[in-house]
Design a protein around this motif. Sequence first.
Motif, mmCIF file in Angstrom:
data_model
loop_
_atom_site.group_PDB
_atom_site.id
_atom_site.type_symbol
_atom_site.label_atom_id
_atom_site.label_comp_id
_atom_site.label_asym_id
_atom_site.label_seq_id
_atom_site.Cartn_x
_atom_site.Cartn_y
_atom_site.Cartn_z
ATOM 1 N N LYS A 258 0.832 -1.200 0.000
ATOM 2 C CA LYS A 258 0.000 0.000 0.000
ATOM 3 C C LYS A 258 0.874 1.260 0.000
ATOM 4 O O LYS A 258 0.602 2.223 -0.726
ATOM 5 C CB LYS A 258 -0.919 -0.022 1.218
ATOM 6 C CG LYS A 258 -2.092 0.936 1.168
ATOM 7 C CD LYS A 258 -3.125 0.485 2.197
ATOM 8 C CE LYS A 258 -4.323 1.412 2.246
ATOM 9 N NZ LYS A 258 -4.062 2.608 3.035
ATOM 10 N N THR B 39 -4.566 -10.085 -4.177
ATOM 11 C CA THR B 39 -5.876 -9.526 -4.497
ATOM 12 C C THR B 39 -6.877 -9.774 -3.369
ATOM 13 O O THR B 39 -7.602 -8.872 -2.947
ATOM 14 C CB THR B 39 -6.406 -10.144 -5.800
ATOM 15 O OG1 THR B 39 -5.501 -9.850 -6.865
ATOM 16 C CG2 THR B 39 -7.779 -9.593 -6.145
ATOM 17 N N ARG B 40 -6.887 -11.001 -2.853
ATOM 18 C CA ARG B 40 -7.859 -11.361 -1.821
ATOM 19 C C ARG B 40 -7.556 -10.667 -0.492
ATOM 20 O O ARG B 40 -8.440 -10.057 0.121
ATOM 21 C CB ARG B 40 -7.873 -12.890 -1.631
ATOM 22 C CG ARG B 40 -8.795 -13.356 -0.509
ATOM 23 C CD ARG B 40 -8.882 -14.869 -0.478
ATOM 24 N NE ARG B 40 -7.589 -15.491 -0.269
ATOM 25 C CZ ARG B 40 -7.015 -15.634 0.936
ATOM 26 N NH1 ARG B 40 -7.624 -15.170 2.016
ATOM 27 N NH2 ARG B 40 -5.852 -16.232 1.047
ATOM 28 N N LYS C 188 -7.936 -6.739 -0.271
ATOM 29 C CA LYS C 188 -9.328 -6.308 -0.125
ATOM 30 C C LYS C 188 -9.848 -6.603 1.278
ATOM 31 O O LYS C 188 -10.598 -5.812 1.869
ATOM 32 C CB LYS C 188 -10.211 -6.978 -1.163
ATOM 33 C CG LYS C 188 -11.634 -6.426 -1.178
ATOM 34 C CD LYS C 188 -12.397 -6.855 -2.406
ATOM 35 C CE LYS C 188 -13.764 -6.178 -2.453
ATOM 36 N NZ LYS C 188 -14.518 -6.557 -3.673
ATOM 37 N N GLU C 189 -9.450 -7.742 1.862
ATOM 38 C CA GLU C 189 -9.863 -8.065 3.220
ATOM 39 C C GLU C 189 -9.332 -7.037 4.212
ATOM 40 O O GLU C 189 -10.031 -6.622 5.138
ATOM 41 C CB GLU C 189 -9.355 -9.460 3.607
ATOM 42 C CG GLU C 189 -10.078 -10.608 2.920
ATOM 43 C CD GLU C 189 -9.461 -11.950 3.264
ATOM 44 O OE1 GLU C 189 -8.451 -11.963 4.021
ATOM 45 O OE2 GLU C 189 -9.956 -12.982 2.792
ATOM 46 N N GLY D 215 -10.404 -3.115 2.590
ATOM 47 C CA GLY D 215 -11.786 -2.863 2.225
ATOM 48 C C GLY D 215 -12.009 -2.481 0.775
ATOM 49 O O GLY D 215 -13.126 -2.078 0.406
ATOM 50 N N GLN D 216 -10.986 -2.575 -0.051
ATOM 51 C CA GLN D 216 -11.119 -2.267 -1.474
ATOM 52 C C GLN D 216 -10.015 -2.982 -2.241
ATOM 53 O O GLN D 216 -9.002 -3.369 -1.673
ATOM 54 C CB GLN D 216 -11.048 -0.759 -1.712
ATOM 55 C CG GLN D 216 -9.812 -0.088 -1.169
ATOM 56 C CD GLN D 216 -9.902 1.417 -1.265
ATOM 57 O OE1 GLN D 216 -10.332 1.966 -2.264
ATOM 58 N NE2 GLN D 216 -9.484 2.096 -0.202
ATOM 59 N N SER D 217 -10.226 -3.156 -3.532
ATOM 60 C CA SER D 217 -9.254 -3.871 -4.348
ATOM 61 C C SER D 217 -8.031 -3.002 -4.612
ATOM 62 O O SER D 217 -8.072 -1.774 -4.454
ATOM 63 C CB SER D 217 -9.889 -4.285 -5.676
ATOM 64 O OG SER D 217 -10.168 -3.124 -6.456
ATOM 65 N N HIS E 82 -8.964 -0.498 -7.329
ATOM 66 C CA HIS E 82 -9.794 0.617 -6.850
ATOM 67 C C HIS E 82 -8.965 1.581 -6.017
ATOM 68 O O HIS E 82 -9.134 2.811 -6.122
ATOM 69 C CB HIS E 82 -10.962 0.080 -6.033
ATOM 70 C CG HIS E 82 -11.938 1.139 -5.635
ATOM 71 N ND1 HIS E 82 -11.806 1.878 -4.471
ATOM 72 C CD2 HIS E 82 -13.055 1.616 -6.254
ATOM 73 C CE1 HIS E 82 -12.787 2.749 -4.391
ATOM 74 N NE2 HIS E 82 -13.564 2.611 -5.452
ATOM 75 N N TYR E 83 -8.062 1.057 -5.190
ATOM 76 C CA TYR E 83 -7.237 1.937 -4.364
ATOM 77 C C TYR E 83 -6.322 2.787 -5.239
ATOM 78 O O TYR E 83 -6.147 3.985 -5.003
ATOM 79 C CB TYR E 83 -6.404 1.120 -3.375
ATOM 80 C CG TYR E 83 -5.591 1.983 -2.451
ATOM 81 C CD1 TYR E 83 -6.206 2.761 -1.480
ATOM 82 C CD2 TYR E 83 -4.215 2.052 -2.574
ATOM 83 C CE1 TYR E 83 -5.467 3.572 -0.635
ATOM 84 C CE2 TYR E 83 -3.461 2.866 -1.740
ATOM 85 C CZ TYR E 83 -4.097 3.618 -0.773
ATOM 86 O OH TYR E 83 -3.360 4.440 0.053
#
Length: 286
Positions: A190, A218-219, A222-223, A226-228, A231-232
Amino acid sequence: MDNPLFDGELVHSNRILYTPSPFARSSLLHLQEVGDLQARQAHASARSGLASYLFFLVESGAGELEYEGLRRPLRTGDCVFLDCRQPYLHRTGQDLWHLRWAHFYGPNMGAIYRKYQERGGQPSFHTAQAERYRSLLQQLYKAASSDDYVRDMVIYGKLVDLLTLLMAESWRPGPVRAARAKRQNLQQIKDYLDVHYTEKITLDDLAERFYINKFYLTRVFKEQFGQSVTHYLMQLRVTQAKRLLRFSDHSIETVAQECGLSDANYFSRLFKKVEGISPGEYRRQW
């Protein structure tokens, strides 16, 4: 650099919206905004997805903070230190508060904030050193409003002092949960996106760089957030586009390029999908 006095129905505030040099932006802890406000009516302020860290001191009054799924009461002498990439909301209570704040960022802020958390640092805490925090924030304001040709270095020094004080107050020895290691690994990804979002980035690139299976990435991303990943990354680019549209006179094509999107038409479609209006319409609002 902007230094407006804002006198509205909700707040009376002094602030500086600071523009660091390219060197400071790429290499130093750098200031984004600094100021103080006195609430005039009960109100709330909510943000998310900003490449920024926020520190504020409640000089008087009371309110509350919503962050990381928790609601935290705030009172005179409380401090807040949080990662603005995460959704947050703060509101003043009927005892209308006076706040002094700074937004700042830097290439290593993700690692610094993780260390703050590892040492036991909380998003909000009560301090016995309110005067030191107040003084540092006042010094940041003074430095940002000066015409000193080394002011970015002065600001850097004051931000280091602020973070050093936060680190000293955060120290609460205790066991570090094993789950934190997993969270840190994805936080590194991130943080990488926060710095390199202007570049072409694919899931395959991230998987190779961080030695992680792209489907697992990917999984779990998002967990955790809260977003892929996609999307981020889009959110980072649109946030930067909004900043450039508001505070620069760059063409739409240049804004698209500086946000990592070489196709201006695709950028315009993406922006409208997220914001509901075109980049040109957004700029005209300001």
